[in-house]
Design a protein around this motif. Sequence first.
Motif, PDB file in Angstrom:
ATOM      1  N   PRO A   3      31.667  13.531  25.983  1.00 46.54           N
ATOM      2  CA  PRO A   3      30.723  13.086  26.517  1.00 46.54           C
ATOM      3  C   PRO A   3      28.873  13.055  25.666  1.00 46.54           C
ATOM      4  O   PRO A   3      28.151  11.589  26.124  1.00 46.54           O
ATOM      5  CB  PRO A   3      30.573  12.816  28.222  1.00 46.54           C
ATOM      6  CG  PRO A   3      30.862  14.888  27.233  1.00 46.54           C
ATOM      7  CD  PRO A   3      31.417  15.311  26.395  1.00 46.54           C
ATOM      8  N   LYS A   4      28.580  14.096  25.207  1.00 47.79           N
ATOM      9  CA  LYS A   4      27.022  13.997  24.938  1.00 47.79           C
ATOM     10  C   LYS A   4      26.249  13.268  23.936  1.00 47.79           C
ATOM     11  O   LYS A   4      25.256  12.878  23.800  1.00 47.79           O
ATOM     12  CB  LYS A   4      26.378  15.381  24.570  1.00 47.79           C
ATOM     13  CG  LYS A   4      26.058  16.410  26.198  1.00 47.79           C
ATOM     14  CD  LYS A   4      25.827  17.599  25.441  1.00 47.79           C
ATOM     15  CE  LYS A   4      23.818  17.575  25.320  1.00 47.79           C
ATOM     16  NZ  LYS A   4      23.737  19.030  25.482  1.00 47.79           N
ATOM     17  N   VAL A   5      27.425  12.498  23.119  1.00 44.29           N
ATOM     18  CA  VAL A   5      27.352  11.600  22.389  1.00 44.29           C
ATOM     19  C   VAL A   5      26.588  10.436  22.519  1.00 44.29           C
ATOM     20  O   VAL A   5      25.971   9.466  22.232  1.00 44.29           O
ATOM     21  CB  VAL A   5      28.760  11.024  21.330  1.00 44.29           C
ATOM     22  CG1 VAL A   5      29.858   9.735  22.501  1.00 44.29           C
ATOM     23  CG2 VAL A   5      28.660  10.464  19.943  1.00 44.29           C
ATOM     24  N   LEU A   6      26.710  10.279  24.392  1.00 47.63           N
ATOM     25  CA  LEU A   6      25.858   8.902  25.045  1.00 47.63           C
ATOM     26  C   LEU A   6      24.916   9.262  25.071  1.00 47.63           C
ATOM     27  O   LEU A   6      24.430   8.181  25.693  1.00 47.63           O
ATOM     28  CB  LEU A   6      26.702   8.563  26.001  1.00 47.63           C
ATOM     29  CG  LEU A   6      27.919   8.901  26.014  1.00 47.63           C
ATOM     30  CD1 LEU A   6      29.094   8.474  27.603  1.00 47.63           C
ATOM     31  CD2 LEU A   6      28.047   6.934  25.531  1.00 47.63           C
ATOM     32  N   ASP A   7      24.018  10.650  25.291  1.00 49.57           N
ATOM     33  CA  ASP A   7      23.068  10.787  25.273  1.00 49.57           C
ATOM     34  C   ASP A   7      21.658   9.385  23.909  1.00 49.57           C
ATOM     35  O   ASP A   7      20.845   9.613  23.823  1.00 49.57           O
ATOM     36  CB  ASP A   7      22.289  11.945  24.423  1.00 49.57           C
ATOM     37  CG  ASP A   7      23.038  12.856  25.842  1.00 49.57           C
ATOM     38  OD1 ASP A   7      22.654  12.332  27.125  1.00 49.57           O
ATOM     39  OD2 ASP A   7      22.878  13.947  25.315  1.00 49.57           O
ATOM     40  N   PHE A   8      22.797   8.978  22.767  1.00 47.00           N
ATOM     41  CA  PHE A   8      21.873   7.914  21.520  1.00 47.00           C
ATOM     42  C   PHE A   8      21.549   7.054  21.710  1.00 47.00           C
ATOM     43  O   PHE A   8      23.103   6.545  22.857  1.00 47.00           O
ATOM     44  CB  PHE A   8      22.637   8.806  20.272  1.00 47.00           C
ATOM     45  CG  PHE A   8      22.536  10.498  19.902  1.00 47.00           C
ATOM     46  CD1 PHE A   8      21.277  10.514  19.159  1.00 47.00           C
ATOM     47  CD2 PHE A   8      23.220  11.390  19.982  1.00 47.00           C
ATOM     48  CE1 PHE A   8      21.041  12.149  18.793  1.00 47.00           C
ATOM     49  CE2 PHE A   8      23.682  12.033  19.915  1.00 47.00           C
ATOM     50  CZ  PHE A   8      22.101  13.253  19.137  1.00 47.00           C
ATOM     51  N   SER A   9      20.960   6.540  21.265  1.00 45.01           N
ATOM     52  CA  SER A   9      20.293   5.012  21.667  1.00 45.01           C
ATOM     53  C   SER A   9      21.813   4.343  20.572  1.00 45.01           C
ATOM     54  O   SER A   9      21.936   4.634  19.772  1.00 45.01           O
ATOM     55  CB  SER A   9      19.424   4.491  21.426  1.00 45.01           C
ATOM     56  OG  SER A   9      19.260   4.669  19.820  1.00 45.01           O
TER      57      SER A   9
END
Length: 489
Positions: A438-444
């Motif tokens: 889920p940390k991929v959601l940190d990027f714009s």
Amino acid sequence: MGGGGAHAPPTPTRRALLVAMFVLHRQSRLSPSGAGEGARSAPGFSSGCLVTPVLHRPEPNPGAEFLPSGPGLASSHTQLAQSVCGWTVYTVWSTAASLSLVLLHQIRMAFQQISSLLRIHHRAVFLRLPSTAAISVTVSGVPRFFSATKTTTAPPNGSENVSLLENLTVLGVDLKMARQRQPGVLRKIQTNEHGLSEFLSRKGASRDVIASIISRFPRAITRSGEHLEERWQLWRSIFQDDAEIVRILDRSPESFFRSSDNENLEKNIRYLNSLGITPQDLPKLLTKAPRVFSNSFELNRTMVELLQSVCVSLGGTDHEGFARAIIFRNVYILIRSTKRVKANIEFLLASLKLSNAEALSLFQSHGADILDLSHTSLKRNFKSLWAKLKSLGCRKAEMKRLVLNYALVLFVSPATLNEKLDCLVEGGIDVKQIVEKPKVLDFSAATLKQRLSDLNSLGYNFHASGIAILDMSRKRFDAKFEKLREFGH
């Protein structure tokens, strides 16, 4: 000396003035009284005018006025007054005699003697009045003191203190901003703006920083020098040097000036230490959320007690460690209401059906970051996330897993989160892969779209290779992409 009635013995200041005026009087007797051939009129002044300074102490006693008498002094005069330290300078004119250049010089020298004897800073400005030949002497008084000082006259009710406004303008303060932030301060009679400026300057703050601090938190000028020094020393017990404190004040003036209770600050420092927060960690907390230390000690203790009670209710044994972990992870929780935090905890427990072990683990880690979120926002974001995941084929168990892996997903607004999820799915990513990483959601969304486009151009297989490449820093991603392109993937 003119006037009837007895006079009290002259004070030292009055004696000094009398001496100076006596010198002037003696010099004036040596000057020509008429406008004969040997006398020259001062440039810019008409002939037949004599200017004589007269000193008068304003008292009810009509005999308090004194004037040197002697040949050459005019008998008729007009008084034009300005007050300087309790004394009044009068301009006297007459058509009986002319003013020579020599006498003008002598008058100026006499006033310089008076100035040095009084030991005040003043300026003498000689102006020619438009319709007369009189000389007006203007002497400025002592300015508003740099320390806490009351103005001589209180401003009318509801009016701003003009003297204070002038001082703040000199210091470079943005008055418009100050009025928006704390307008009541500008009506105060007693303030310490120059004392504050000098104090911060000694600590290393620049003029611009000082002006910015006062502009954003005007109440800072109401703190006394003693209070400032005592509070500074308390902060120095946490920080290594003054420069660190100045940087925090520049970022958050209210953290230092909001509270005038130094005893409360000292209690907060001792209490946080008692929770096991080390002296090495305290500066980090104060730098991150300085307002916490000016917060009421009772409120801080109440929040800690709530967190400890949550730990106990979940079957935890180290309630102090539980509270410490949450505070260190999200120190802002201390400035939120206990009602909000309690409501958020209860909502997450019920909505995700967390076990005690899951709850203890979540709240002490990344889950602490969402505990101080507005309760309304938390519920809205949770509902929106579930609706989106459900539309993508997820079940409740996968929703729970996503939050347990990355609770900050509930911190993102619904519109932003939906845009990112759509971008990933359209780029060929399976939603279950997002749940696991889920940390991929940190990027714009823009960054994700660009990376997906670059990788898809090389035929990158996300199902076989995974999506960890999307979760890299820009430098690492660029290096990885160049290798893939070089070797043809």
